[in-house]
Write a protein that holds these residues in place. Structure first.
Motif, short mmCIF file in Angstrom:
data_model
loop_
_atom_site.label_atom_id
_atom_site.label_comp_id
_atom_site.label_asym_id
_atom_site.label_seq_id
_atom_site.Cartn_x
_atom_site.Cartn_y
_atom_site.Cartn_z
N LEU A 1 -43.27 -46.72 -51.13
CA LEU A 1 -42.19 -47.67 -50.85
C LEU A 1 -42.74 -49.03 -50.46
CD1 LEU A 1 -39.64 -45.40 -48.95
CD2 LEU A 1 -39.70 -46.00 -51.38
N LEU A 2 -43.84 -49.04 -49.71
CA LEU A 2 -44.44 -50.32 -49.32
C LEU A 2 -44.98 -51.06 -50.54
CD1 LEU A 2 -45.29 -52.26 -47.11
CD2 LEU A 2 -47.40 -50.94 -46.84
N TRP A 3 -45.63 -50.35 -51.45
CA TRP A 3 -46.14 -51.00 -52.65
C TRP A 3 -45.01 -51.46 -53.57
CZ3 TRP A 3 -50.43 -53.34 -53.43
CH2 TRP A 3 -51.59 -52.92 -52.79
N ALA A 4 -43.92 -50.70 -53.60
CA ALA A 4 -42.75 -51.13 -54.38
C ALA A 4 -42.17 -52.42 -53.78
CB ALA A 4 -41.70 -50.03 -54.41
N PHE A 5 -42.12 -52.49 -52.45
CA PHE A 5 -41.65 -53.70 -51.78
C PHE A 5 -42.58 -54.87 -52.09
CE2 PHE A 5 -41.63 -56.69 -48.29
CZ PHE A 5 -40.30 -56.85 -48.00
N ILE A 6 -43.89 -54.63 -52.02
CA ILE A 6 -44.87 -55.70 -52.28
C ILE A 6 -44.77 -56.16 -53.74
CG2 ILE A 6 -47.34 -56.23 -52.43
CD1 ILE A 6 -47.75 -54.33 -50.06
N ALA A 7 -44.57 -55.21 -54.65
CA ALA A 7 -44.44 -55.57 -56.06
C ALA A 7 -43.23 -56.47 -56.29
CB ALA A 7 -44.34 -54.31 -56.92
N GLY A 8 -42.13 -56.20 -55.56
CA GLY A 8 -40.96 -57.06 -55.67
C GLY A 8 -41.16 -58.41 -54.99
N PHE A 9 -41.91 -58.40 -53.89
CA PHE A 9 -42.11 -59.63 -53.13
C PHE A 9 -43.11 -60.56 -53.81
CE2 PHE A 9 -44.44 -62.07 -49.93
CZ PHE A 9 -43.39 -62.73 -49.31
N ALA A 10 -44.26 -60.02 -54.21
CA ALA A 10 -45.32 -60.83 -54.83
C ALA A 10 -45.12 -60.81 -56.35
CB ALA A 10 -46.69 -60.28 -54.45
N GLU A 11 -44.52 -61.84 -56.88
CA GLU A 11 -44.10 -61.84 -58.28
C GLU A 11 -45.27 -61.72 -59.25
OE1 GLU A 11 -41.74 -65.27 -58.96
OE2 GLU A 11 -39.98 -64.45 -57.93
N ARG A 12 -46.44 -62.19 -58.87
CA ARG A 12 -47.58 -62.18 -59.78
C ARG A 12 -48.44 -60.92 -59.67
NH1 ARG A 12 -46.83 -64.29 -63.92
NH2 ARG A 12 -49.03 -63.81 -64.30
N LEU A 13 -48.13 -60.04 -58.74
CA LEU A 13 -48.98 -58.87 -58.52
C LEU A 13 -49.04 -57.97 -59.75
CD1 LEU A 13 -50.64 -57.05 -56.61
CD2 LEU A 13 -48.49 -55.95 -55.95
N PRO B 1 -47.73 -58.52 -62.97
CA PRO B 1 -48.18 -59.20 -64.20
C PRO B 1 -49.68 -59.43 -64.24
CG PRO B 1 -46.18 -60.24 -63.39
CD PRO B 1 -46.62 -59.27 -62.34
N ASP B 2 -50.28 -59.80 -63.11
CA ASP B 2 -51.73 -60.02 -63.09
C ASP B 2 -52.49 -58.71 -63.36
OD1 ASP B 2 -51.36 -62.67 -62.60
OD2 ASP B 2 -51.77 -62.56 -60.46
N LYS B 3 -52.00 -57.61 -62.79
CA LYS B 3 -52.63 -56.31 -63.03
C LYS B 3 -52.51 -55.91 -64.49
CE LYS B 3 -54.60 -52.38 -62.22
NZ LYS B 3 -56.06 -52.32 -61.98
N LEU B 4 -51.36 -56.14 -65.09
CA LEU B 4 -51.18 -55.81 -66.50
C LEU B 4 -52.08 -56.67 -67.38
CD1 LEU B 4 -47.29 -55.39 -66.66
CD2 LEU B 4 -49.02 -53.60 -66.53
N ASN B 5 -52.23 -57.94 -67.02
CA ASN B 5 -53.13 -58.81 -67.79
C ASN B 5 -54.58 -58.32 -67.70
OD1 ASN B 5 -51.13 -60.57 -68.69
ND2 ASN B 5 -51.27 -61.86 -66.88
N ARG B 6 -54.99 -57.87 -66.51
CA ARG B 6 -56.35 -57.35 -66.37
C ARG B 6 -56.54 -56.07 -67.19
NH1 ARG B 6 -55.70 -59.07 -60.93
NH2 ARG B 6 -55.10 -56.95 -60.28
N LEU B 7 -55.52 -55.19 -67.18
CA LEU B 7 -55.62 -53.97 -67.97
C LEU B 7 -55.68 -54.28 -69.46
CD1 LEU B 7 -53.06 -51.66 -66.10
CD2 LEU B 7 -55.55 -51.44 -66.13
N ALA B 8 -54.90 -55.26 -69.89
CA ALA B 8 -54.92 -55.65 -71.30
C ALA B 8 -56.29 -56.21 -71.67
CB ALA B 8 -53.84 -56.69 -71.57
N GLY B 9 -56.88 -56.99 -70.75
CA GLY B 9 -58.22 -57.52 -71.00
C GLY B 9 -59.27 -56.43 -71.08
N GLU B 10 -59.17 -55.45 -70.18
CA GLU B 10 -60.11 -54.33 -70.19
C GLU B 10 -59.98 -53.51 -71.46
OE1 GLU B 10 -59.31 -52.19 -66.66
OE2 GLU B 10 -60.02 -53.77 -65.30
N ALA B 11 -58.73 -53.29 -71.90
CA ALA B 11 -58.51 -52.53 -73.14
C ALA B 11 -59.07 -53.29 -74.34
CB ALA B 11 -57.02 -52.26 -73.33
N SER B 12 -58.90 -54.60 -74.35
CA SER B 12 -59.42 -55.41 -75.44
C SER B 12 -60.95 -55.39 -75.47
CB SER B 12 -58.92 -56.85 -75.31
OG SER B 12 -59.45 -57.68 -76.33
N ASP B 13 -61.56 -55.46 -74.30
CA ASP B 13 -63.03 -55.40 -74.23
C ASP B 13 -63.55 -54.05 -74.68
OD1 ASP B 13 -63.03 -57.98 -73.27
OD2 ASP B 13 -63.19 -57.39 -71.16
N ALA B 14 -62.86 -52.97 -74.27
CA ALA B 14 -63.29 -51.63 -74.68
C ALA B 14 -63.16 -51.45 -76.19
CB ALA B 14 -62.45 -50.58 -73.95
N LYS B 15 -62.13 -52.02 -76.77
CA LYS B 15 -61.94 -51.92 -78.22
C LYS B 15 -63.04 -52.66 -78.96
CE LYS B 15 -58.50 -52.74 -81.84
NZ LYS B 15 -57.13 -53.26 -82.14
#
Length: 204
Positions: free
Chosen positions: A171-183, A185-199
């Motif tokens: 619940l705390l992380w869900a609250f933080i995810a709603g509060f910190a708007e970039r949290l 999206p930034d994680k998804l961008n990093r995952l996309a970058g890691e997937a691209s590098d692995a490919k």
């Protein structure tokens, strides 16, 4: 002899100055009123939602997905109020504040979009937890659903946090995810970058 009427140019300049100063003060006052109105429009229902949510949960514990959305919504609402009252008056609002209804409408739309983004972010961070892409002592751990089912989708959303501490973390992380708007999206961008590098590494 010096004219008793004074210099007309200076008098006109002084009148123009006072008119602009009065216009500036009116615009600033209108801005503060609009900001307070929008803040009350979102703040009072948010407080009511928190109180009713906790009161209702005592007798009727909600399902996990509803608690998740609620935490993300409250986090986003708290972020909206924080940013709204941190919004300071500046000269760039002079042209916008003249159309008060349009300015107010813009603030309301921006706040509503932020609430929607917070709810989506809370759901996405739950998927990051259950998928194993976010693990560690800071993040919650889950047990399989108590009611066995062959439906994979139902199993995904009927998992239970292992302990009370894990529920609090979720619940705390869900609250933080709603509060910190970039949290999220930034994680998804990093995952996309890691997937691209692995490919690229797999390519000959």
């Amino acid at each position: 002899p010096v004219s008793s009427q004074g210099n007309p140019l200076s008098r006109n300049s002084a009148e123009h100055y006072w008119e602009e100063l009065a216009k500036f003060r009116r615009a600033k006052l209108m801005f503060e009123r609009l900001r307070s109105t929008v803040g009350m429009f979102f703040g009072l229902p948010l407080i009511a939602a928190v109180l009713l949510g906790f009161w209702h949960a005592q007798d009727h514990p909600p399902p996990l997905w509803r608690s998740l959305i609620f935490a993300g919504f409250i986090g986003a609402g708290f972020s909206v109020l924080t940013r709204l009252y941190a919004l300071a008056w500046s000269m760039k609002f002079m042209s916008q504040i003249e159309d008060a209804q349009a300015f107010k409408k813009g603030l309301v739309i921006s706040c509503i979009l932020s609430l929607g983004e917070g709810v989506i972010a809370a759901c996405v961070i739950y998927l990051l937890f259950t998928s194993g892409l976010l693990t560690g002592d800071l993040f919650p751990a889950f047990d399989p659903p108590k009611t066995p089912t062959d439906n994979t989708f139902l199993r995904l959303f009927t998992q239970e946090p292992k302990t009370t501490v894990d529920m609090a973390k979720l619940l705390l992380w869900a609250f933080i995810a709603g509060f910190a708007e970039r949290l999220v999206p930034d994680k998804l961008n990093r995952l996309a970058g890691e997937a691209s590098d692995a490919k690229k590494k797999k390519q000959p």
